[in-house]
Design a protein around this motif. Structure first.
Motif, PDB file in Angstrom:
ATOM      1  N   ARG A   1      12.454   1.275   4.902  1.00 54.82           N
ATOM      2  CA  ARG A   1      11.156   0.756   4.482  1.00 54.82           C
ATOM      3  C   ARG A   1      10.097   1.339   5.399  1.00 54.82           C
ATOM      4  O   ARG A   1      10.386   1.854   6.476  1.00 54.82           O
ATOM      5  CB  ARG A   1      11.125  -0.764   4.533  1.00 54.82           C
ATOM      6  CG  ARG A   1      11.244  -1.333   5.931  1.00 54.82           C
ATOM      7  CD  ARG A   1      11.101  -2.849   5.908  1.00 54.82           C
ATOM      8  NE  ARG A   1      11.507  -3.460   7.153  1.00 54.82           N
ATOM      9  CZ  ARG A   1      10.727  -3.632   8.205  1.00 54.82           C
ATOM     10  NH1 ARG A   1       9.481  -3.201   8.179  1.00 54.82           N
ATOM     11  NH2 ARG A   1      11.178  -4.208   9.296  1.00 54.82           N
ATOM     12  N   CYS A   2       8.855   1.227   4.964  1.00 56.01           N
ATOM     13  CA  CYS A   2       7.741   1.673   5.786  1.00 56.01           C
ATOM     14  C   CYS A   2       7.493   0.655   6.886  1.00 56.01           C
ATOM     15  O   CYS A   2       7.439  -0.549   6.626  1.00 56.01           O
ATOM     16  CB  CYS A   2       6.486   1.847   4.935  1.00 56.01           C
ATOM     17  SG  CYS A   2       5.042   2.296   5.923  1.00 56.01           S
TER      18      CYS A   2
ATOM     19  N   GLU B   1       5.441  -1.947   4.772  1.00 48.38           N
ATOM     20  CA  GLU B   1       6.662  -2.676   4.408  1.00 48.38           C
ATOM     21  C   GLU B   1       7.255  -2.292   3.050  1.00 48.38           C
ATOM     22  O   GLU B   1       8.223  -2.893   2.610  1.00 48.38           O
ATOM     23  CB  GLU B   1       6.430  -4.199   4.434  1.00 48.38           C
ATOM     24  CG  GLU B   1       5.901  -4.724   5.751  1.00 48.38           C
ATOM     25  CD  GLU B   1       6.921  -4.676   6.867  1.00 48.38           C
ATOM     26  OE1 GLU B   1       8.096  -4.940   6.617  1.00 48.38           O
ATOM     27  OE2 GLU B   1       6.520  -4.363   8.007  1.00 48.38           O
ATOM     28  N   ILE B   2       6.675  -1.315   2.365  1.00 47.67           N
ATOM     29  CA  ILE B   2       7.186  -0.917   1.047  1.00 47.67           C
ATOM     30  C   ILE B   2       8.563  -0.274   1.225  1.00 47.67           C
ATOM     31  O   ILE B   2       8.750   0.575   2.098  1.00 47.67           O
ATOM     32  CB  ILE B   2       6.208   0.054   0.349  1.00 47.67           C
ATOM     33  CG1 ILE B   2       4.926  -0.682  -0.032  1.00 47.67           C
ATOM     34  CG2 ILE B   2       6.843   0.703  -0.878  1.00 47.67           C
ATOM     35  CD1 ILE B   2       3.871   0.184  -0.665  1.00 47.67           C
ATOM     36  N   PRO B   3       9.551  -0.675   0.398  1.00 51.72           N
ATOM     37  CA  PRO B   3      10.879  -0.041   0.478  1.00 51.72           C
ATOM     38  C   PRO B   3      10.758   1.460   0.250  1.00 51.72           C
ATOM     39  O   PRO B   3       9.916   1.927  -0.525  1.00 51.72           O
ATOM     40  CB  PRO B   3      11.663  -0.710  -0.656  1.00 51.72           C
ATOM     41  CG  PRO B   3      10.952  -1.988  -0.910  1.00 51.72           C
ATOM     42  CD  PRO B   3       9.496  -1.731  -0.609  1.00 51.72           C
TER      43      PRO B   3
ATOM     44  N   THR C   1       7.421  10.049   6.723  1.00 49.29           N
ATOM     45  CA  THR C   1       6.259   9.170   6.590  1.00 49.29           C
ATOM     46  C   THR C   1       6.178   8.619   5.173  1.00 49.29           C
ATOM     47  O   THR C   1       6.671   9.218   4.219  1.00 49.29           O
ATOM     48  CB  THR C   1       4.946   9.896   6.942  1.00 49.29           C
ATOM     49  OG1 THR C   1       4.828  11.049   6.115  1.00 49.29           O
ATOM     50  CG2 THR C   1       4.922  10.290   8.405  1.00 49.29           C
ATOM     51  N   CYS C   2       5.527   7.478   5.057  1.00 48.69           N
ATOM     52  CA  CYS C   2       5.374   6.765   3.796  1.00 48.69           C
ATOM     53  C   CYS C   2       4.378   7.493   2.896  1.00 48.69           C
ATOM     54  O   CYS C   2       3.280   7.841   3.345  1.00 48.69           O
ATOM     55  CB  CYS C   2       4.897   5.346   4.083  1.00 48.69           C
ATOM     56  SG  CYS C   2       4.556   4.363   2.617  1.00 48.69           S
ATOM     57  N   PRO C   3       4.734   7.687   1.638  1.00 47.80           N
ATOM     58  CA  PRO C   3       3.790   8.337   0.728  1.00 47.80           C
ATOM     59  C   PRO C   3       2.592   7.453   0.371  1.00 47.80           C
ATOM     60  O   PRO C   3       1.594   7.938  -0.145  1.00 47.80           O
ATOM     61  CB  PRO C   3       4.636   8.631  -0.512  1.00 47.80           C
ATOM     62  CG  PRO C   3       5.768   7.665  -0.450  1.00 47.80           C
ATOM     63  CD  PRO C   3       6.012   7.393   1.005  1.00 47.80           C
ATOM     64  N   HIS C   4       2.664   6.154   0.675  1.00 45.32           N
ATOM     65  CA  HIS C   4       1.583   5.231   0.340  1.00 45.32           C
ATOM     66  C   HIS C   4       0.554   5.085   1.451  1.00 45.32           C
ATOM     67  O   HIS C   4      -0.635   4.948   1.180  1.00 45.32           O
ATOM     68  CB  HIS C   4       2.156   3.846  -0.002  1.00 45.32           C
ATOM     69  CG  HIS C   4       3.152   3.891  -1.104  1.00 45.32           C
ATOM     70  ND1 HIS C   4       2.815   4.057  -2.423  1.00 45.32           N
ATOM     71  CD2 HIS C   4       4.508   3.825  -1.081  1.00 45.32           C
ATOM     72  CE1 HIS C   4       3.905   4.079  -3.169  1.00 45.32           C
ATOM     73  NE2 HIS C   4       4.942   3.942  -2.371  1.00 45.32           N
TER      74      HIS C   4
ATOM     75  N   GLY D   1       2.547   5.585   7.173  1.00 45.13           N
ATOM     76  CA  GLY D   1       3.311   4.940   8.233  1.00 45.13           C
ATOM     77  C   GLY D   1       4.698   5.571   8.330  1.00 45.13           C
ATOM     78  O   GLY D   1       5.132   6.283   7.422  1.00 45.13           O
ATOM     79  N   TYR D   2       5.386   5.326   9.418  1.00 46.26           N
ATOM     80  CA  TYR D   2       6.718   5.896   9.597  1.00 46.26           C
ATOM     81  C   TYR D   2       7.776   5.067   8.861  1.00 46.26           C
ATOM     82  O   TYR D   2       7.724   3.838   8.844  1.00 46.26           O
ATOM     83  CB  TYR D   2       7.079   5.969  11.077  1.00 46.26           C
ATOM     84  CG  TYR D   2       6.257   6.986  11.835  1.00 46.26           C
ATOM     85  CD1 TYR D   2       6.271   8.324  11.470  1.00 46.26           C
ATOM     86  CD2 TYR D   2       5.465   6.598  12.901  1.00 46.26           C
ATOM     87  CE1 TYR D   2       5.504   9.251  12.150  1.00 46.26           C
ATOM     88  CE2 TYR D   2       4.693   7.521  13.590  1.00 46.26           C
ATOM     89  CZ  TYR D   2       4.718   8.860  13.202  1.00 46.26           C
ATOM     90  OH  TYR D   2       3.962   9.777  13.878  1.00 46.26           O
TER      91      TYR D   2
END
Length: 137
Positions: free
Chosen positions: A9-10, A14-16, A39-42, A45-46
């Protein structure tokens, strides 16, 4: 209660993060260790394992479920823990206060005075035997 090691998750939003799930590595029977952090595409974040690390709060719903189960069980089995890290360490006390028998499975028994039965063994050794006995009933 502590999350899922094989999910990601991010760490910020917190997105899975299913795109690089560890389950895919298991299916491939290989694990790649890259130097580059994902990194999160949204939110950029790591990406991190979907687990609770020391110092982080437990997920509210998971904690409530654990408390309810401990308060309403007949037998509480504590497996492979020091019984020192709270709030989880308090679950055996909650179970005991509500009339449960407390069983500890640990190769190194703890000084927990509320334990009714101590099984001095590794979980990987004793749990298959216990499951075999329970399913034979």
């Amino acid at each position: 209660m502590y999350g899922h090691l094989w999910r990601d998750r991010c760490g910020q939003c917190e997105i899975p993060y299913p795109e690089q799930s560890r389950a895919a590595y298991i299916k491939q029977d290989t694990i790649r260790f890259d130097d580059k952090l994902i990194t999160c595409p949204h939110c950029d974040g790591y990406i991190r394992p979907d687990i609770v690390w020391f110092g982080e709060a437990l997920p509210v719903q998971a904690w409530q479920t654990a408390e309810e189960a401990a308060a309403n069980c007949d037998v509480f089995i504590s497996i492979g823990t020091s019984s020192l890290v709270y709030p989880a360490a308090g679950l055996s006390q909650l179970a005991k206060q509500n009339g449960a028998q407390v069983i500890e499975i640990n190769p190194d028994p703890t000084p927990n005075t509320i334990v009714d039965i101590t099984i001095i063994e590794k979980a990987g050794v004793i749990l298959p035997l216990l499951i075999e006995e329970i399913t034979a009933l």
